[in-house]
Design an enzyme around this catalytic site. Structure first.
Site, PDB file in Angstrom:
ATOM      1  N   GLU A  33       0.841  -1.196   0.000  1.00 32.97           N
ATOM      2  CA  GLU A  33       0.000   0.000   0.000  1.00 32.97           C
ATOM      3  C   GLU A  33       0.878   1.248   0.000  1.00 32.97           C
ATOM      4  OE1 GLU A  33      -3.744   1.795   2.599  1.00 32.97           O
ATOM      5  OE2 GLU A  33      -2.250   0.552   3.612  1.00 32.97           O
ATOM      6  N   LYS A 106      -9.674   1.459  -2.570  1.00 34.39           N
ATOM      7  CA  LYS A 106      -9.905   0.928  -1.226  1.00 34.39           C
ATOM      8  C   LYS A 106     -11.294   1.309  -0.733  1.00 34.39           C
ATOM      9  CE  LYS A 106      -7.688   1.140   3.370  1.00 34.39           C
ATOM     10  NZ  LYS A 106      -6.538   1.742   4.089  1.00 34.39           N
ATOM     11  N   CYS A 147      -5.306  -3.235   2.685  1.00 31.08           N
ATOM     12  CA  CYS A 147      -5.067  -2.981   4.103  1.00 31.08           C
ATOM     13  C   CYS A 147      -6.305  -3.155   4.987  1.00 31.08           C
ATOM     14  CB  CYS A 147      -4.428  -1.600   4.287  1.00 31.08           C
ATOM     15  SG  CYS A 147      -3.533  -1.405   5.857  1.00 31.08           S
TER      16      CYS A 147
END
Length: 272
Positions: A33, A106, A147
């Site tokens: 990330e 995300k 994440c």
């Protein structure tokens, strides 16, 4: 990686490690990330963050993939949303011919106050995505996540329902949450989905002062850890560490035949 606040330095490290990976026989490289820029100073980072159409970063990664003849998962990078109002945390999957095959923003924002006292409010600057993405790669059908998405198993079930046999979870995990949850959550996502998990991670002390947990992982569909980069990769080690992991397509079939979760779930549809 130990990405910092200088995108040019991060790109140079990526170019070096992709060359090493290609020479070592890798079919695909996975970055963590925020591989291009890791900077919590929003005013300072704003000078680099533009809409994708105006950003040099995807083009640079496309050129590297083509140069090294290697498929690439970019981890993620910060870009401005198309409306320019907020940022997005975006992954790219790039083929060895340099073409972008998939994008993913995300979905889940890291808005937490940790027992360590750390406070993170990602949604103050970033907009969450709204699309689930699976893309065909040389390693199989790859589901995309980033994440904090890790903590929402319903996303991974949706990826499997769309055919994923391999899932990417690039991350910049805090040290405190990494020590508590990183390995167990990665193995759980692998076991419950019957997928390989590839989780490239930020590691060490970064230019903006934060510390990240490291331990880039590859986990097979039975929950076996195939590779763990440990805590190597701080800036004193060139900004990255390279680990290899075998991805065997038959492993997903074997795990799903042994424990047929999809069939068992279909046979127990109940209202809750």
């Amino acid at each position: 990686m130990t990405s910092g606040i200088d995108p040019a330095a991060n790109l140079a490290a990526i170019d070096r490690v992709m060359g090493e990976a290609a020479a070592g026989g890798a079919a695909m490289a996975f970055l963590p990330e925020m591989s291009l820029l890791l900077d919590r100073d929003r005013a300072r980072s704003a000078t680099h963050i533009v809409r994708e159409a105006d950003s040099p970063w995807p083009t640079a990664l496309q050129a590297m993939a083509q140069k090294h003849g290697l498929w690439l998962h970019s981890g993620s990078m910060p870009l401005l949303a198309d409306d320019g109002a907020r940022r997005v945390n975006r992954s790219h999957v790039i083929a060895a011919d340099g073409s972008i095959r998939a994008r993913y923003d995300k979905i889940h924002m890291f808005d937490v106050t940790l027992p360590s006292g750390e406070n993170w409010q990602e949604s103050a600057a970033y907009a969450g995505g709204d699309a689930i993405t699976v893309v065909d790669t040389p390693l199989g059908l790859l589901g995309l996540s980033i994440c904090y998405d890790l903590r929402f198993p319903e996303l991974y079930r949706a990826l499997v329902d769309r055919g994923a046999t391999l899932i990417a979870i690039p991350a910049a995990f805090t040290v405190s949450t990494g020590e508590a949850h990183w390995h167990v959550l990665m193995r759980a996502r692998a076991i419950e989905t019957g997928c390989h998990i590839v989780a490239a991670a930020q590691c060490g002390t970064h230019g903006d002062g934060r510390e990240t947990y490291g331990h880039s992982l590859a986990v097979d569909p039975w929950g076996k850890v195939l590779a763990d980069a440990g805590t190597k990769g701080d800036a004193g080690n060139g900004g990255y560490a390279l680990s290899y992991a075998p991805i065997a397509g038959a492993a997903a079939d074997g795990a799903r035949q042994a424990i047929p979760l999809a069939r068992s779930r279909a046979n127990r549809n109940i209202a809750l």
